[in-house]
Design an enzyme around this catalytic site. Sequence first.
Site, PDB file in Angstrom:
ATOM      1  N   ASN A   9      43.995  63.196  37.093  1.00 39.95           N
ATOM      2  CA  ASN A   9      45.400  63.497  36.803  1.00 39.95           C
ATOM      3  C   ASN A   9      46.113  63.621  38.148  1.00 39.95           C
ATOM      4  O   ASN A   9      45.967  64.629  38.834  1.00 39.95           O
ATOM      5  CB  ASN A   9      45.477  64.808  36.003  1.00 39.95           C
ATOM      6  N   TRP A  10      46.852  62.592  38.499  1.00 39.40           N
ATOM      7  CA  TRP A  10      47.477  62.576  39.829  1.00 39.40           C
ATOM      8  C   TRP A  10      48.702  63.484  39.910  1.00 39.40           C
ATOM      9  O   TRP A  10      49.259  63.667  40.986  1.00 39.40           O
ATOM     10  CB  TRP A  10      47.855  61.134  40.216  1.00 39.40           C
ATOM     11  N   LYS A  11      49.140  63.973  38.782  1.00 41.01           N
ATOM     12  CA  LYS A  11      50.339  64.838  38.714  1.00 41.01           C
ATOM     13  C   LYS A  11      51.513  64.169  39.439  1.00 41.01           C
ATOM     14  O   LYS A  11      51.601  62.944  39.462  1.00 41.01           O
ATOM     15  CB  LYS A  11      50.015  66.234  39.253  1.00 41.01           C
ATOM     16  N   HIS A  95      48.803  69.522  28.635  1.00 41.13           N
ATOM     17  CA  HIS A  95      48.321  70.090  29.902  1.00 41.13           C
ATOM     18  C   HIS A  95      48.975  71.465  30.089  1.00 41.13           C
ATOM     19  O   HIS A  95      50.135  71.667  29.728  1.00 41.13           O
ATOM     20  CB  HIS A  95      48.679  69.158  31.064  1.00 41.13           C
ATOM     21  N   GLU A  97      50.261  72.867  32.517  1.00 39.58           N
ATOM     22  CA  GLU A  97      51.533  72.862  33.252  1.00 39.58           C
ATOM     23  C   GLU A  97      52.689  72.472  32.336  1.00 39.58           C
ATOM     24  O   GLU A  97      53.802  72.982  32.474  1.00 39.58           O
ATOM     25  CB  GLU A  97      51.424  71.922  34.467  1.00 39.58           C
ATOM     26  N   GLU A 167      40.387  73.284  29.806  1.00 36.35           N
ATOM     27  CA  GLU A 167      40.857  73.575  31.153  1.00 36.35           C
ATOM     28  C   GLU A 167      41.284  75.039  31.246  1.00 36.35           C
ATOM     29  O   GLU A 167      42.425  75.374  30.897  1.00 36.35           O
ATOM     30  CB  GLU A 167      42.066  72.691  31.492  1.00 36.35           C
ATOM     31  N   GLY A 173      43.675  74.154  39.964  1.00 37.48           N
ATOM     32  CA  GLY A 173      44.349  74.148  41.265  1.00 37.48           C
ATOM     33  C   GLY A 173      44.104  75.388  42.090  1.00 37.48           C
ATOM     34  O   GLY A 173      44.748  75.606  43.116  1.00 37.48           O
ATOM     35  N   SER A 212      39.406  72.663  39.073  1.00 34.69           N
ATOM     36  CA  SER A 212      38.771  72.644  40.398  1.00 34.69           C
ATOM     37  C   SER A 212      37.404  71.958  40.395  1.00 34.69           C
ATOM     38  O   SER A 212      36.494  72.376  41.111  1.00 34.69           O
ATOM     39  CB  SER A 212      38.673  74.070  40.977  1.00 34.69           C
ATOM     40  N   GLY A 233      42.298  67.227  38.937  1.00 36.55           N
ATOM     41  CA  GLY A 233      43.599  67.181  39.601  1.00 36.55           C
ATOM     42  C   GLY A 233      43.431  66.901  41.084  1.00 36.55           C
ATOM     43  O   GLY A 233      43.362  65.755  41.528  1.00 36.55           O
ATOM     44  N   GLY A 234      43.309  67.971  41.869  1.00 39.61           N
ATOM     45  CA  GLY A 234      43.273  67.859  43.330  1.00 39.61           C
ATOM     46  C   GLY A 234      42.274  66.829  43.846  1.00 39.61           C
ATOM     47  O   GLY A 234      42.612  66.018  44.721  1.00 39.61           O
TER      48      GLY A 234
HETATM   49  C1  PEP Z   1      44.290  69.706  36.175  1.00 41.15           C
HETATM   50  O1  PEP Z   1      45.428  69.875  36.559  1.00 41.15           O
HETATM   51  O2  PEP Z   1      44.084  69.189  35.068  1.00 41.15           O
HETATM   52  C2  PEP Z   1      43.204  70.115  37.050  1.00 41.15           C
HETATM   53  C3  PEP Z   1      42.008  70.272  36.533  1.00 41.15           C
HETATM   54  O3  PEP Z   1      43.512  70.337  38.364  1.00 41.15           O
HETATM   55  P1  PEP Z   1      42.467  70.748  39.538  1.00 41.15           P
HETATM   56  O4  PEP Z   1      41.320  69.810  39.437  1.00 41.15           O
HETATM   57  O5  PEP Z   1      43.266  70.571  40.788  1.00 41.15           O
HETATM   58  O6  PEP Z   1      42.079  72.154  39.278  1.00 41.15           O
END
Ligand code: PEP
Length: 252
Positions: A9-11, A95, A97, A167, A173, A212, A233-234
């Site tokens: 997920n590049w956000k 998600h 967010e 999640e 994050g 993460s 994500g990251g």
């Molecule tokens: C996400 O936003 O779905 C996510 C899992 O982010 P991260 O891997 O950065 O925790």
Amino acid sequence: MREILVAGNWKMNGSNAANMELVAGIVAGVPEGEGFSLLVCPPYPYLSAVVAEAEGSAVKVGAQSVSEHESGAYTGEVAPAMLKDIGCEYVIVGHSERRALYGESSFQVAAKFQAAQVAGLTPILCVGETLEEREDGATERVVDFQLNAVFDAAGIGSFENAVIAYEPVWAIGTGMTATPEQAQEVHKHIRSQLAARDANIAEQVQILYGGSMKGENAAGLLAMPDIDGGLIGGASLKANDFLAIAAAAAQV
Ligand code: PEP
């Protein structure tokens, strides 16, 4: 046997140049092996170009959100059929967010889930609790509420073409990954909720872990019996980081 899905997920990150370099790096580095697939979810403006770059490779493309409406006067929104039209196969719905920052309710998420499927997309339904909810012992209640909204709206049969991502909000994050055991406990619970409605469907649904996940912790998480991949994500923003997770998936 369920395939492993490693989804990035590049956000709201990158630029035309950076995102093209990122997808090209991922396409070039797909590990050898079977039993896993890779998915990238770039921001809307880059979807078509990423689809073109990934064509013919093992990398699939999805979007990060979608409207629950088919078409019409919804300024700023993107319809499920539009995503399908440009070659997307998946879309993330619910998600944390989107739920927290844009007020998406579980009922709206269920409507998006359904609309995505009607257009031929595979929804990735995100569920998960906040730290406060976990500390209150409410993890299962929260996850059940989020799942039930979709069971009620779309029925258990809809999970034949859907992915779930667990999640924990406190792990997204933050660098605080759930331990494999903590994640497995919730994944098992989610699968039991599916099984209570349809045992066959429960066996086939991919349940991803998100929060993460990175190269260093992926193998431990993916070794758990009910963890069928990751939503990342990251660590999806650098090809080598994402490919390190893909490499762990290729070895499961
Ligand atoms: C996400 O936003 O779905 C996510 C899992 O982010 P991260 O891997 O950065 O925790």
